[in-house]
Write a protein that holds these residues in place. Structure first.
Motif, PDB file in Angstrom:
ATOM      1  N   ALA A  17       0.630  -1.187  -0.172  1.00 18.43           N
ATOM      2  CA  ALA A  17       0.079   0.412  -0.143  1.00 18.43           C
ATOM      3  C   ALA A  17       0.782   1.260  -0.061  1.00 18.43           C
ATOM      4  CB  ALA A  17      -0.672   0.111   0.973  1.00 18.43           C
ATOM      5  N   ALA A  18       2.033   1.414   0.804  1.00 17.27           N
ATOM      6  CA  ALA A  18       2.619   2.462   0.540  1.00 17.27           C
ATOM      7  C   ALA A  18       3.277   2.507  -0.384  1.00 17.27           C
ATOM      8  CB  ALA A  18       3.902   2.234   1.511  1.00 17.27           C
ATOM      9  N   VAL A  19       4.145   1.509  -1.379  1.00 19.69           N
ATOM     10  CA  VAL A  19       4.743   1.820  -2.564  1.00 19.69           C
ATOM     11  C   VAL A  19       3.422   2.159  -3.291  1.00 19.69           C
ATOM     12  CG1 VAL A  19       5.084   0.418  -4.314  1.00 19.69           C
ATOM     13  CG2 VAL A  19       6.290  -0.187  -2.172  1.00 19.69           C
ATOM     14  N   ALA A  20       1.965   1.613  -2.866  1.00 21.54           N
ATOM     15  CA  ALA A  20       1.204   1.859  -4.259  1.00 21.54           C
ATOM     16  C   ALA A  20       0.848   3.465  -4.131  1.00 21.54           C
ATOM     17  CB  ALA A  20       0.393   0.984  -3.983  1.00 21.54           C
ATOM     18  N   VAL A  21       0.944   3.782  -2.850  1.00 19.75           N
ATOM     19  CA  VAL A  21       0.474   5.374  -2.643  1.00 19.75           C
ATOM     20  C   VAL A  21       1.417   6.396  -2.605  1.00 19.75           C
ATOM     21  CG1 VAL A  21      -1.664   4.550  -1.708  1.00 19.75           C
ATOM     22  CG2 VAL A  21      -0.075   5.183  -0.439  1.00 19.75           C
ATOM     23  N   SER A  22       2.774   5.979  -1.900  1.00 20.43           N
ATOM     24  CA  SER A  22       3.876   6.833  -1.890  1.00 20.43           C
ATOM     25  C   SER A  22       4.503   8.397  -3.641  1.00 20.43           C
ATOM     26  CB  SER A  22       5.092   6.029  -1.858  1.00 20.43           C
ATOM     27  OG  SER A  22       6.183   6.550  -1.432  1.00 20.43           O
ATOM     28  N   PRO A  23       4.177   7.224  -4.486  1.00 19.55           N
ATOM     29  CA  PRO A  23       4.127   8.273  -5.916  1.00 19.55           C
ATOM     30  C   PRO A  23       2.937   9.715  -5.722  1.00 19.55           C
ATOM     31  CG  PRO A  23       4.381   5.925  -6.281  1.00 19.55           C
ATOM     32  CD  PRO A  23       4.180   5.384  -5.398  1.00 19.55           C
ATOM     33  N   ALA A  24       2.088   8.933  -5.681  1.00 24.53           N
ATOM     34  CA  ALA A  24       0.927   9.691  -5.478  1.00 24.53           C
ATOM     35  C   ALA A  24       0.968  11.150  -4.673  1.00 24.53           C
ATOM     36  CB  ALA A  24      -0.660   8.968  -5.216  1.00 24.53           C
ATOM     37  N   HIS A  25       1.352   9.877  -2.927  1.00 24.23           N
ATOM     38  CA  HIS A  25       1.263  11.161  -2.140  1.00 24.23           C
ATOM     39  C   HIS A  25       2.044  11.987  -2.791  1.00 24.23           C
ATOM     40  CE1 HIS A  25       1.920  12.703   1.894  1.00 24.23           C
ATOM     41  NE2 HIS A  25       3.372  12.857   2.019  1.00 24.23           N
ATOM     42  N   ALA A  26       3.966  11.411  -2.954  1.00 32.00           N
ATOM     43  CA  ALA A  26       4.994  12.718  -3.676  1.00 32.00           C
ATOM     44  C   ALA A  26       4.762  13.317  -4.400  1.00 32.00           C
ATOM     45  CB  ALA A  26       5.698  11.657  -4.047  1.00 32.00           C
ATOM     46  N   GLN A  27       3.809  13.564  -4.919  1.00 31.43           N
ATOM     47  CA  GLN A  27       3.195  14.277  -6.682  1.00 31.43           C
ATOM     48  C   GLN A  27       2.865  15.722  -6.140  1.00 31.43           C
ATOM     49  OE1 GLN A  27       0.561  12.349  -9.408  1.00 31.43           O
ATOM     50  NE2 GLN A  27       0.946  13.752 -10.608  1.00 31.43           N
ATOM     51  N   SER A  28       3.256  16.415  -6.990  1.00 33.25           N
ATOM     52  CA  SER A  28       2.592  18.051  -6.490  1.00 33.25           C
ATOM     53  C   SER A  28       1.836  18.419  -7.645  1.00 33.25           C
ATOM     54  CB  SER A  28       3.861  18.557  -6.295  1.00 33.25           C
ATOM     55  OG  SER A  28       5.028  18.678  -7.921  1.00 33.25           O
ATOM     56  N   LYS A  29       1.444  19.231  -6.874  1.00 31.95           N
ATOM     57  CA  LYS A  29       0.073  19.779  -7.925  1.00 31.95           C
ATOM     58  C   LYS A  29       1.135  20.936  -9.001  1.00 31.95           C
ATOM     59  CE  LYS A  29      -4.001  20.410  -4.705  1.00 31.95           C
ATOM     60  NZ  LYS A  29      -4.416  21.386  -4.387  1.00 31.95           N
ATOM     61  N   THR A  30       0.806  21.235 -10.185  1.00 35.75           N
ATOM     62  CA  THR A  30       1.049  22.272 -10.715  1.00 35.75           C
ATOM     63  C   THR A  30       0.518  23.850 -10.889  1.00 35.75           C
ATOM     64  OG1 THR A  30       2.516  20.594 -12.610  1.00 35.75           O
ATOM     65  CG2 THR A  30       1.992  22.490 -12.922  1.00 35.75           C
ATOM     66  N   ILE A  31       0.548  24.402 -10.930  1.00 37.57           N
ATOM     67  CA  ILE A  31       0.367  25.610 -10.930  1.00 37.57           C
ATOM     68  C   ILE A  31       1.042  26.733 -12.279  1.00 37.57           C
ATOM     69  CG2 ILE A  31       1.385  26.328  -9.067  1.00 37.57           C
ATOM     70  CD1 ILE A  31      -1.551  28.456  -8.200  1.00 37.57           C
ATOM     71  N   TYR A  32       0.421  27.418 -12.794  1.00 31.39           N
ATOM     72  CA  TYR A  32       0.992  28.332 -13.728  1.00 31.39           C
ATOM     73  C   TYR A  32       1.214  29.998 -14.035  1.00 31.39           C
ATOM     74  CZ  TYR A  32       0.863  24.095 -16.413  1.00 31.39           C
ATOM     75  OH  TYR A  32       1.281  22.567 -17.108  1.00 31.39           O
ATOM     76  N   ILE A  33       2.126  30.507 -13.918  1.00 33.22           N
ATOM     77  CA  ILE A  33       1.755  32.151 -13.759  1.00 33.22           C
ATOM     78  C   ILE A  33       2.239  32.609 -14.951  1.00 33.22           C
ATOM     79  CG2 ILE A  33       4.688  31.409 -13.178  1.00 33.22           C
ATOM     80  CD1 ILE A  33       3.829  34.456 -11.422  1.00 33.22           C
ATOM     81  N   GLY A  34       1.620  33.169 -15.238  1.00 30.03           N
ATOM     82  CA  GLY A  34       2.674  34.208 -16.962  1.00 30.03           C
ATOM     83  C   GLY A  34       3.218  35.564 -16.380  1.00 30.03           C
ATOM     84  N   MET A  35       4.641  35.543 -16.861  1.00 25.93           N
ATOM     85  CA  MET A  35       5.171  36.457 -16.787  1.00 25.93           C
ATOM     86  C   MET A  35       6.238  37.147 -18.429  1.00 25.93           C
ATOM     87  SD  MET A  35       7.699  35.439 -14.037  1.00 25.93           S
ATOM     88  CE  MET A  35       6.721  35.279 -12.900  1.00 25.93           C
ATOM     89  N   ASN A  36       6.673  38.131 -18.368  1.00 26.05           N
ATOM     90  CA  ASN A  36       7.693  38.539 -18.979  1.00 26.05           C
ATOM     91  C   ASN A  36       8.287  37.431 -19.509  1.00 26.05           C
ATOM     92  OD1 ASN A  36       6.205  40.416 -20.252  1.00 26.05           O
ATOM     93  ND2 ASN A  36       7.369  42.070 -18.659  1.00 26.05           N
ATOM     94  N   GLY A  37       9.111  36.728 -20.348  1.00 24.77           N
ATOM     95  CA  GLY A  37      10.534  35.972 -20.416  1.00 24.77           C
ATOM     96  C   GLY A  37      11.908  36.708 -20.101  1.00 24.77           C
ATOM     97  N   GLY A  38      12.780  36.231 -20.409  1.00 23.34           N
ATOM     98  CA  GLY A  38      13.895  36.646 -20.211  1.00 23.34           C
ATOM     99  C   GLY A  38      14.276  37.468 -18.677  1.00 23.34           C
TER     100      GLY A  38
END
Length: 350
Positions: A17-38
């Motif tokens: 169970a630990a092996v099964a849930v570990s990757p999901a637990h470790a996986q972080s959310k992704t959030i997007y921010i728009g800004m100037n490049g460079g």
């Protein structure tokens, strides 16, 4: 023995169970921010955003582009936006607000730490980076010519600089627009009356301009060749050129620079409004703005954030500069911008 086997089985199940849930637990959310490049993107991705990522187990992905590019992306997906938080130049932000793109920032102690002018009406957004459009000049050229450093917006009209002024197009650059409006004010105009600027320009600044450029990207090349001697820019943009080895310096006009803010807002209807609010508040905080100052020479809007000694020495008394800064009327500008752009292209850059 039986109890041992039961225990072993339970341990095995727990292990699986630990092996099964570990990757999901470790996986972080992704959030997007728009800004100037460079330089801005580099500063934030290298030193600022990692602080938020580590503290919140989240991945922050930058969507690079100019403020106009970012706004176009938001409008194209306004019913189901993919971007959570955006940085926009204040003029573009004014347009975004009129279109209902942003949602109100949560009330927090951080907002009270900002310069009052950095808090937008009803806290629908806030300034995250302070800029002051003033005069940049080629120190190598000025030394060769024996010229003293510029001190006034009217220096752009001084005949001795003929063929050495580079001006960004009013129609595509905030720096160019700010320079034009600053001179228009000195000639008796305002955002509601740009006739002095358009009528006087052809016989004052116009003859000194070697080239009108759509943005500031070409200026470093023109500084190297000695073509560019004088041009509107902010201290942060000048510092970026200095980091590339360009012989440039910033001078604050005696009449005062023009205030330029990069604003942050939380996008309305974004996929994770709670996390987006958290990111926006972090970006306005003292720790984040101090990191941005170190990494990208970004001038803080948070009054408690300290700048590196080298920035402080270069800028001098920021609050003193701000007391003289001009704040432009973006509502009037955006209402007439299309008309101005047409006149600029026909009367100035023809």
């Amino acid at each position: 023995m039986k109890s041992f086997r039961l225990l072993s089985a339970a341990a095995l199940v727990a292990s699986c169970a630990a092996v099964a849930v570990s990757p999901a637990h470790a996986q972080s959310k992704t959030i997007y921010i728009g800004m100037n490049g460079g330089p801005m993107e580099k500063a934030y991705t290298s030193q600022v955003l990692p602080m938020f990522e580590q503290a919140n187990n989240v991945k922050v992905v930058v969507v690079p582009g100019t403020s106009s590019d970012i706004l176009a992306k938001l409008l194209a997906n306004r019913d189901k936006p993919q971007i959570h938080v955006v940085f926009l130049d204040d003029g573009v932000m004014a347009r975004a607000l009129s279109m209902g793109i942003c949602q109100k920032l949560d009330d927090s102690p951080t907002l009270k730490e900002l310069y009052p002018f950095a808090r937008m009406k009803d806290d629908i957004g806030a300034g995250v980076q302070l800029g002051m459009t003033g005069i940049a000049y080629n120190t190598k050229l000025f030394t060769q010519k024996g010229w003293a450093a510029p001190t006034s917006w009217l220096d752009f009209a001084d005949p001795k600089y003929k063929g050495k002024v580079v001006f960004q197009s009013e129609s595509s650059s905030t720096f160019g627009l700010h320079g034009f409006l600053a001179l228009n004010r000195l000639w008796g105009g305002s955002e509601k009356n740009v006739e002095p600027g358009f009528s006087k320009w052809p016989n004052t600044v116009g003859p000194n301009v070697v080239e009108y450029v759509p943005n500031s990207a070409k200026i470093s090349e023109m500084v190297q060749t000695g073509e560019a001697g004088l041009f509107p820019l902010t201290p942060t943009a000048v510092a970026d050129l200095q980091d590339k080895g360009m012989p440039v310096a910033y001078a604050s006009p005696k009449e005062g620079p023009v205030l330029l803010l990069v604003d942050v807002c939380v996008v309305k209807n974004n996929p994770d409004p709670q996390l987006a609010q958290k990111l926006a508040q972090f970006l306005l905080s003292k720790p984040a703005q101090e990191k941005a100052a170190v990494a990208g020479k970004q001038i803080p809007t948070n009054r408690l954030a300290a700048m590196p000694a080298s920035m402080q020495k270069s800028l001098g008394n920021v609050e003193g500069l701000l007391s003289k800064a001009t704040v432009v009327d973006w509502e009037t500008i955006n209402a007439h911008r299309a008309e101005w752009d047409k006149r600029w292209n026909q009367q100035i850059e023809r």
